[in-house]
Design an enzyme around this catalytic site. Structure first.
Site, PDB file in Angstrom:
ATOM      1  N   ARG A  49      -4.604  -4.861   2.214  1.00  0.00           N
ATOM      2  CA  ARG A  49      -3.161  -4.805   1.975  1.00  0.00           C
ATOM      3  C   ARG A  49      -2.954  -4.348   0.541  1.00  0.00           C
ATOM      4  O   ARG A  49      -3.757  -4.697  -0.356  1.00  0.00           O
ATOM      5  CB  ARG A  49      -2.517  -6.185   2.163  1.00  0.00           C
ATOM      6  CG  ARG A  49      -2.373  -6.624   3.611  1.00  0.00           C
ATOM      7  CD  ARG A  49      -1.307  -5.811   4.359  1.00  0.00           C
ATOM      8  NE  ARG A  49      -1.111  -6.241   5.726  1.00  0.00           N
ATOM      9  CZ  ARG A  49      -1.716  -5.721   6.801  1.00  0.00           C
ATOM     10  NH1 ARG A  49      -2.582  -4.728   6.651  1.00  0.00           N
ATOM     11  NH2 ARG A  49      -1.445  -6.151   8.008  1.00  0.00           N
ATOM     12  N   GLU A  82       5.040  -0.754   0.644  1.00  0.00           N
ATOM     13  CA  GLU A  82       5.091   0.220   1.752  1.00  0.00           C
ATOM     14  C   GLU A  82       6.438   0.120   2.455  1.00  0.00           C
ATOM     15  O   GLU A  82       7.013  -0.969   2.491  1.00  0.00           O
ATOM     16  CB  GLU A  82       3.971  -0.087   2.760  1.00  0.00           C
ATOM     17  CG  GLU A  82       2.607   0.272   2.233  1.00  0.00           C
ATOM     18  CD  GLU A  82       1.497  -0.023   3.254  1.00  0.00           C
ATOM     19  OE1 GLU A  82       1.809  -0.009   4.461  1.00  0.00           O
ATOM     20  OE2 GLU A  82       0.367  -0.265   2.846  1.00  0.00           O
ATOM     21  N   HIS A 128      -1.527   4.198   5.637  1.00  0.00           N
ATOM     22  CA  HIS A 128      -1.768   2.979   6.416  1.00  0.00           C
ATOM     23  C   HIS A 128      -2.094   3.365   7.864  1.00  0.00           C
ATOM     24  O   HIS A 128      -1.398   2.961   8.815  1.00  0.00           O
ATOM     25  CB  HIS A 128      -0.565   2.024   6.369  1.00  0.00           C
ATOM     26  CG  HIS A 128      -0.945   0.602   6.668  1.00  0.00           C
ATOM     27  ND1 HIS A 128      -0.325  -0.476   6.105  1.00  0.00           N
ATOM     28  CD2 HIS A 128      -1.894   0.093   7.487  1.00  0.00           C
ATOM     29  CE1 HIS A 128      -0.852  -1.598   6.567  1.00  0.00           C
ATOM     30  NE2 HIS A 128      -1.824  -1.276   7.414  1.00  0.00           N
TER      31      HIS A 128
HETATM   32  O1  LIG Z   1      -2.952  -3.066   8.880  1.00  0.00           O
HETATM   33  C1  LIG Z   1      -3.187  -3.126  10.034  1.00  0.00           C
HETATM   34  C2  LIG Z   1      -3.254  -4.352  10.765  1.00  0.00           C
HETATM   35  O2  LIG Z   1      -3.013  -5.421  10.184  1.00  0.00           O
HETATM   36  O3  LIG Z   1      -3.534  -4.284  11.969  1.00  0.00           O
END
Ligand SMILES: O=CC(=O)O
Length: 346
Positions: free
Chosen positions: A265, A294, A312
Site C-alpha cells: 500500500r 490513490e 495499482h
Molecule cells: O491491492 C490489491 C488487493 O488488496 O487485492
C-alpha cells in the site's frame, strides 16, 4: 486505489439496479437478500449469473452512501451484505447507515479500507480475495524490480526519443545476486522470495514475527533489513504499525544504489521523503504499484527516470478477474446458505 478493471468482454454493467422497473420485479426481489454494491461505476458487472440473480443488488455508485441512505432509507435498512472494492472505504459511520448488515465481501486481498474493529464489534463477517491475487502481485513485484535495476523502461523511453546509442545510458546493475529484503513474508512475500531464488538473489525478510521453517535470514526491524540489503520489496499490509514504516532513515540505510519496490500500500512509505531521496540521489530507484492518495499519483514521479510506475495493477490479469467474480459470488452464496465463508477475514 485498488479497483477492479471493468472488462469490456463482460456483459454491460447493470446500472442503477436500485431502480426497480416493474412491480413483478419488485415482488421477485422481495425475497432476495439485499446486497449493496460499493465500488466504481460498472462494479456490478463483477457479479455474473447465476450469482447476480440470487441477490437484489443495490447500486449507489452515482451517490455518496450517506445521500443514498437518505434517499433510499428502506433499502438501506434492509441491506444484509455489502460487496465492495478495495480502496472504497467502509468506515464505522458508513456502516452505521446499514443497521441490518451482517456481511462485507471485498474484492481485494487488503482490508485496510474496511473498519474491521467496527465489523467485529457488530458481529459483521468479512470475506476478502484470500490468496487469489498473490501470484500476479508477486510477478509484478519481480517485474518492477528487474525493470528498475536493469533500466528497461528508461531505455524504452530513450529509444522512442530516437536516442539509439546504448552507450549514452548510465550502466544498469545486475539483478542476479542482489541482496533483497522482503517486508511482510505472507503469501505474496513468499511468492516473491521463490521467484527471486531462481534469480540467485540473497533473500532476507522482516515481518511481525520470525517464521518457523523459512530458510531466509530474519531482521526484526526494517532499518536492519535495509542496512543489510540492496533492494526492499514491500508486501505487507497497511495498519497503524506499518504506516510510513519506510521513512527517510530507512531509505538512507538502504543507500545510494538501493531500490524500493512497493506492491503493498502506498502509505507504507513516507512518499514525500521517497521523492526527496530519489531527487537527491540518496536512493537509486523505485518500482511502485501503489501510492499515497490513490488514485492520484504525485507528479514529481513523472520526471524521475529511475522510477517505474504501475497503476495499482498487480491483481489485474484477466484470469484473476474471472476468478474473483466467481469468488465474490461464492462467498455471498455461502453466507446466505449458512455455510462457512470461502475466504474469511473475520
Ligand atoms: O491491492 C490489491 C488487493 O488488496 O487485492
Amino acid at each position: 486505489m485498488h479497483s477492479l478493471p471493468h472488462q469490456t468482454s463482460q456483459p454491460p454493467p447493470m446500472e442503477d439496479q436500485n431502480q426497480c422497473t416493474t412491480e413483478d420485479q419488485q415482488m421477485q426481489n422481495l425475497n432476495l437478500p439485499e446486497v449493496l454494491l460499493h465500488g466504481p461505476p460498472g462494479f456490478s458487472s463483477v457479479l455474473q449469473p447465476p450469482y447476480s440473480q440470487k441477490f437484489h443488488l443495490l447500486n449507489h455508485s452515482s451517490l455518496p452512501l450517506h445521500q443514498f441512505a437518505a434517499t433510499h432509507p428502506h433499502h438501506c435498512a434492509a441491506v444484509a451484505a455489502v460487496l465492495c472494492d478495495g480502496g472504497y472505504p467502509l468506515t464505522a459511520d458508513m456502516l452505521s447507515l446499514l443497521p441490518s448488515l451482517r456481511l462485507v465481501v471485498t474484492a481485494s486481498a487488503g482490508t485496510d479500507h474496511v473498519d474491521l474493529d467496527e465489523c467485529r464489534r457488530r458481529g459483521i463477517q468479512v470475506a476478502g480475495a484470500g490468496n487469489l491475487f498473490s501470484e500476479d502481485v508477486a510477478d509484478l513485484a519481480v517485474a518492477l524490480l528487474i525493470d528498475v535495476v536493469m533500466k528497461i523502461s528508461a531505455a524504452d523511453r530513450s529509444l522512442r526519443k530516437r536516442h539509439v546509442d546504448s552507450r549514452a545510458f548510465t550502466l544498469a546493475s545486475k539483478v542476479t545476486g542482489k541482496r533483497v529484503g522482503i517486508v511482510g513474508l505472507g503469501r505474496i512475500g513468499l511468492e516473491v522470495a521463490h521467484r527471486l531464488e531462481a534469480l540467485e538473489c540473497m533473500v532476507s525478510y522482516n515481518s511481525r514475527k520470525q517464521k518457523p521453517f523459512v530458510p531466509y535470514p530474519f531482521y526484526s526491524t526494517v532499518l536492519e533489513l535495509a542496512t543489510n540489503t540492496n533492494v526492499l520489496v514491500l508486501c505487507c499490509s497497511l495498519n497503524d504499525q506499518t504506516r510510513h514504516m519506510i521513512n527517510r532513515e530507512v531509505m538512507l540505510a538502504l543507500g545510494k544504489g538501493g531500490v524500493i519496490v512497493n506492491v503493498g500500500r502506498g502509505a507504507l512509505i513516507d512518499q514525500k521523503q521517497l521523492i526527496n531521496c530519489l531527487m537527491e540521489g540518496e536512493i537509486g530507484g523505485a518500482g511502485l504499484d501503489v501510492f499515497e492518495n490513490e488514485p492520484l499519483v504525485d507528479e514529481h514521479f513523472f520526471s524521475l527516470d529511475n522510477v517505474v510506475l504501475s497503476p495499482h495493477a498487480g491483481f489485474s490479469t484477466l484470469d484473476s478477474y474471472l476468478a474473483i467474480c466467481q469468488l465474490l459470488g461464492r462467498n455471498l452464496e455461502a453466507f446466505f446458505s449458512n455455510n462457512t465463508l470461502i475466504t474469511p477475514v473475520i
